[in-house]
Design an enzyme around this catalytic site. Structure first.
Site, PDB file in Angstrom:
ATOM      1  N   HIS A 107       6.465 -29.194   0.868  1.00 16.01           N
ATOM      2  CA  HIS A 107       7.927 -29.179   0.945  1.00 16.01           C
ATOM      3  C   HIS A 107       8.356 -27.987   1.807  1.00 16.01           C
ATOM      4  CE1 HIS A 107       9.403 -31.753  -2.702  1.00 16.01           C
ATOM      5  NE2 HIS A 107       8.586 -32.413  -1.907  1.00 16.01           N
TER       6      HIS A 107
ATOM      7  N   GLU B 117      10.584 -25.642   1.454  1.00 11.53           N
ATOM      8  CA  GLU B 117      10.761 -24.342   0.796  1.00 11.53           C
ATOM      9  C   GLU B 117       9.421 -23.624   0.605  1.00 11.53           C
ATOM     10  OE1 GLU B 117      11.882 -27.335  -0.181  1.00 11.53           O
ATOM     11  OE2 GLU B 117      13.495 -27.146  -1.642  1.00 11.53           O
TER      12      GLU B 117
ATOM     13  N   CYS C 131      13.557 -28.980  -5.780  1.00  6.37           N
ATOM     14  CA  CYS C 131      12.967 -29.658  -6.934  1.00  6.37           C
ATOM     15  C   CYS C 131      12.368 -28.607  -7.884  1.00  6.37           C
ATOM     16  CB  CYS C 131      11.890 -30.641  -6.459  1.00  6.37           C
ATOM     17  SG  CYS C 131      10.420 -29.826  -5.808  1.00  6.37           S
TER      18      CYS C 131
ATOM     19  N   CYS D  36       9.788 -26.325  -6.099  1.00  8.27           N
ATOM     20  CA  CYS D  36      10.334 -25.357  -5.142  1.00  8.27           C
ATOM     21  C   CYS D  36      11.210 -24.302  -5.826  1.00  8.27           C
ATOM     22  CB  CYS D  36      11.090 -26.094  -4.045  1.00  8.27           C
ATOM     23  SG  CYS D  36       9.957 -27.076  -3.029  1.00  8.27           S
TER      24      CYS D  36
END
Lengths: 174, 174
Positions: free
Chosen positions: B66, B68, B96, B99
């Protein structure tokens, strides 16, 4: 034996969970010798360990380098897919928010952990990530497998750190 | 300007948050051209972008990739420390569980996001990770910066996918 979340699928493992957790404990002990907080994880599919890792935060100077995340990355490489279907993750310490979230993203089907983490565990202690019905994947959790051994290795690690600090202070070195 | 959680510290940025979010949106648009869900993140310290990344899950076949997490890893490399003190993270979509947990572990001080994620957002939508007082670090959150643009780029991406699927079905190719 694990209770699968999808009862018609082959379970990730059929051997007793202790046989896998014993290997995770061995890895965590090795992490302690490297100065890392002793936590280790492994991923099992078709009753075989396909990935394993210990915490490497200090070694790699990487806040993401928790055992679970490293094991998930390796398993994804081994399987050639980010979806770790049919996989169970074993870890010596209850996963934090990042790691329980990584398991959700990776479609892990079952998680087994040893010691509970009352300050940051996200599989029941601080919060339980598996309780949100709107999330698009769910996994089952088994808590407390070889708990005493998993708690013990963390206690030994932090006790040794405190003793070292005390000795340094006594010697006027800290 | 951000409200710092530690009022005596230098804030991570003094420019308007939109100036940083605009760059994140640009990066997210690039991710879409590569077939990735368009989400991008950047990390700011002393009013400078020190790391940026877009989602790479499909490209890297990595469930952890992801935006992040990738930006946090880069920032830790840049600073030579896993503690990202004095840093703010900007991201186009609400983080999420993984993250928002990674930000907690990395000691991020402030998070700015654009679109809310009602199915998996862990900074207020599904759950709010910042509400647990027993956790050993806390960060502030600013929601909805350039929200319409951030929502729009996700809508455009998924609309294009649906249109492609429909066309393939009509042509008997799916």
């Amino acid at each position: 034996m694990q209770k699968p979340i999808h009862p018609n699928r082959t379970p990730a493992y059929t051997d007793p969970p202790e046989s896998f957790m014993a290997r995770a404990i061995e890895l965590a002990k090795h992490a302690a010798t490297l100065g890392e907080v002793p936590v280790a994880a492994l991923i099992v599919k078709d009753n075989q360990i396909i990935a394993e890792a210990h915490n490497r935060r200090e070694l790699d100077k990487d806040p993401i380098a928790h055992a679970e995340v490293l094991a998930i990355k390796t398993a994804a490489e081994v399987l050639g897919d980010w979806r770790l279907e049919g996989c169970a993750l074993f870890v010596t310490l209850e996963p934090c928010a990042m790691c329980s979230g990584a398991m959700w993203l990776a479609r892990i089907e079952h998680c087994v952990f040893g010691a509970s983490d009352h300050k940051s565990g996200f599989l029941g202690s601080v919060h339980d990530i598996t309780t949100h019905s709107q999330m698009n994947h769910h996994y089952t959790v088994e808590r407390g497998v070889m708990e005493a051994e998993c708690v013990g290795l963390l206690q030994d690690f932090f006790r040794a750190i405190r003793a070292k600090k005390k000795a340094l202070k006594k010697a006027g070195l800290e």
